[in-house]
Design a protein around this motif. Structure first.
Motif, PDB file in Angstrom:
ATOM      1  N   UNK A  34      -3.628  16.214 103.136  1.00  7.40           N
ATOM      2  CA  UNK A  34      -2.963  15.306 104.067  1.00  7.40           C
ATOM      3  C   UNK A  34      -1.615  14.941 103.459  1.00  7.40           C
ATOM      4  N   UNK A  35      -0.602  14.883 104.310  1.00  7.54           N
ATOM      5  CA  UNK A  35       0.725  14.465 103.843  1.00  7.54           C
ATOM      6  C   UNK A  35       1.294  13.488 104.861  1.00  7.54           C
ATOM      7  N   UNK A  36       1.934  12.414 104.351  1.00 10.71           N
ATOM      8  CA  UNK A  36       2.534  11.441 105.264  1.00 10.71           C
ATOM      9  C   UNK A  36       4.042  11.614 105.297  1.00 10.71           C
ATOM     10  N   UNK A  37       4.667  10.896 106.196  1.00 13.27           N
ATOM     11  CA  UNK A  37       6.096  11.042 106.430  1.00 13.27           C
ATOM     12  C   UNK A  37       6.927  10.748 105.179  1.00 13.27           C
ATOM     13  N   UNK A  38       6.413   9.881 104.318  1.00 15.57           N
ATOM     14  CA  UNK A  38       7.133   9.545 103.089  1.00 15.57           C
ATOM     15  C   UNK A  38       6.886  10.557 101.977  1.00 15.57           C
ATOM     16  N   UNK A  39       6.105  11.602 102.269  1.00 20.03           N
ATOM     17  CA  UNK A  39       5.862  12.643 101.280  1.00 20.03           C
ATOM     18  C   UNK A  39       4.621  12.431 100.439  1.00 20.03           C
ATOM     19  N   UNK A  40       3.946  11.306 100.640  1.00 24.89           N
ATOM     20  CA  UNK A  40       2.722  11.050  99.884  1.00 24.89           C
ATOM     21  C   UNK A  40       1.549  11.823 100.455  1.00 24.89           C
ATOM     22  N   UNK A  41       0.526  11.952  99.657  1.00 25.29           N
ATOM     23  CA  UNK A  41      -0.675  12.640 100.106  1.00 25.29           C
ATOM     24  C   UNK A  41      -1.828  11.650 100.164  1.00 25.29           C
ATOM     25  N   UNK A  42      -2.697  11.852 101.145  1.00 24.01           N
ATOM     26  CA  UNK A  42      -3.839  10.980 101.319  1.00 24.01           C
ATOM     27  C   UNK A  42      -3.932  10.476 102.743  1.00 24.01           C
ATOM     28  N   UNK A  43      -4.948   9.693 103.010  1.00 20.88           N
ATOM     29  CA  UNK A  43      -5.236   9.219 104.355  1.00 20.88           C
ATOM     30  C   UNK A  43      -4.219   8.198 104.852  1.00 20.88           C
ATOM     31  N   UNK A  44      -3.720   7.360 103.973  1.00 21.62           N
ATOM     32  CA  UNK A  44      -2.864   6.249 104.386  1.00 21.62           C
ATOM     33  C   UNK A  44      -1.392   6.638 104.430  1.00 21.62           C
ATOM     34  N   UNK A  45      -0.632   5.892 105.197  1.00 19.50           N
ATOM     35  CA  UNK A  45       0.793   6.128 105.337  1.00 19.50           C
ATOM     36  C   UNK A  45       1.139   6.438 106.776  1.00 19.50           C
ATOM     37  N   UNK A  46       2.416   6.484 107.039  1.00 20.14           N
ATOM     38  CA  UNK A  46       2.916   6.721 108.390  1.00 20.14           C
ATOM     39  C   UNK A  46       2.914   8.215 108.709  1.00 20.14           C
ATOM     40  N   UNK A  47       2.486   8.555 109.923  1.00 18.76           N
ATOM     41  CA  UNK A  47       2.533   9.914 110.468  1.00 18.76           C
ATOM     42  C   UNK A  47       1.816  10.921 109.562  1.00 18.76           C
ATOM     43  N   UNK A  48       0.549  10.663 109.290  1.00 13.74           N
ATOM     44  CA  UNK A  48      -0.247  11.562 108.453  1.00 13.74           C
ATOM     45  C   UNK A  48      -0.588  12.832 109.232  1.00 13.74           C
ATOM     46  N   UNK A  49      -0.340  13.978 108.619  1.00 12.54           N
ATOM     47  CA  UNK A  49      -0.735  15.272 109.169  1.00 12.54           C
ATOM     48  C   UNK A  49      -1.581  15.988 108.125  1.00 12.54           C
ATOM     49  N   UNK A  50      -2.467  16.838 108.602  1.00  9.98           N
ATOM     50  CA  UNK A  50      -3.243  17.690 107.707  1.00  9.98           C
ATOM     51  C   UNK A  50      -2.647  19.086 107.764  1.00  9.98           C
ATOM     52  N   UNK A  51      -2.547  19.690 106.592  1.00 11.01           N
ATOM     53  CA  UNK A  51      -2.027  21.046 106.475  1.00 11.01           C
ATOM     54  C   UNK A  51      -3.036  21.886 105.715  1.00 11.01           C
ATOM     55  N   UNK A  52      -3.110  23.129 106.102  1.00 12.63           N
ATOM     56  CA  UNK A  52      -4.023  24.076 105.472  1.00 12.63           C
ATOM     57  C   UNK A  52      -3.203  25.154 104.775  1.00 12.63           C
ATOM     58  N   UNK A  53      -3.589  25.485 103.543  1.00 15.08           N
ATOM     59  CA  UNK A  53      -2.892  26.526 102.793  1.00 15.08           C
ATOM     60  C   UNK A  53      -3.395  27.881 103.283  1.00 15.08           C
ATOM     61  N   UNK A  54      -2.520  28.566 104.031  1.00 14.56           N
ATOM     62  CA  UNK A  54      -2.902  29.841 104.650  1.00 14.56           C
ATOM     63  C   UNK A  54      -2.006  30.992 104.204  1.00 14.56           C
ATOM     64  N   UNK A  55      -0.962  30.700 103.427  1.00 18.72           N
ATOM     65  CA  UNK A  55       0.001  31.717 103.028  1.00 18.72           C
ATOM     66  C   UNK A  55       1.138  31.790 104.027  1.00 18.72           C
ATOM     67  N   UNK A  56       2.329  32.127 103.553  1.00 22.45           N
ATOM     68  CA  UNK A  56       3.500  32.047 104.425  1.00 22.45           C
ATOM     69  C   UNK A  56       3.447  33.031 105.587  1.00 22.45           C
ATOM     70  N   UNK A  57       2.858  34.197 105.394  1.00 23.50           N
ATOM     71  CA  UNK A  57       2.766  35.159 106.496  1.00 23.50           C
ATOM     72  C   UNK A  57       1.894  34.595 107.621  1.00 23.50           C
TER      73      UNK A  57
END
Length: 165
Positions: free
Chosen positions: A126-149
């Protein structure tokens, strides 16, 4: 000179503030920014313009980080730069998400925050708008490591391939 295209790399606001003024001193037909890896929000208002005869940046390329230790890019950072470019009439090119593909926006996909995906820190974070990781913070999105391709380069349903004329 009428044939020179010159650019600089900008990964966050600190580097934008240092490098863009130096870029603007160079006479060139096209000045561009390679905003990659995009590691933080960047405000380009006032330094971008589609007018090739002035002392502004004329093209912006954005991309996430790739490689083994890549960090995720928040989609709102990319959207902000895209929106700044559209407003200024500056071509915007979205090169890649990098290793991490955003797949879940807590505020849009789960307004009551009951179904936020679990994370493991290696393949899903999870990453928030301020660049932090975790559940809390503004505009949290989840990202999955899938490789750039596999992550690709589609932003909000569109591939952004704009280039200067």
């Amino acid at each position: 000179p009428a044939w020179v295209w010159i650019g600089t790399t900008v990964e966050d606001q600190e580097h934008a503030d240092k490098r863009i003024p130096e870029l603007l001193k160079v006479p060139a037909k096209v000045r561009f920014l390679s905003v990659e890896p995009l590691l933080w929000k960047v405000d380009l208002r006032g330094v971008i313009s589609a007018n090739e005869s002035d002392s502004h940046v004329h093209w912006v390329i954005v991309g996430g980080e790739s490689g083994k230790n890549a960090r995720p890019t928040h989609p709102d950072w990319v959207r902000s730069i895209r929106d700044q470019c559209v407003a200024a009439g500056v071509p915007f090119f979205f090169k890649q998400w990098g290793e991490w593909l955003p797949f879940y926006d807590r505020d849009v996909d789960d307004p009551d925050w009951r179904n936020v995906p679990k994370t493991d820190g290696r393949k899903t974070i999870r990453v928030n708008l301020a660049g932090g990781q975790g559940f809390h913070g503004e505009r949290v999105v989840c990202s999955r490591k899938v490789g750039k391709k596999n992550a690709g380069r589609v932003l909000d349903g569109r591939t952004w391939n704009e280039v200067p004329r």
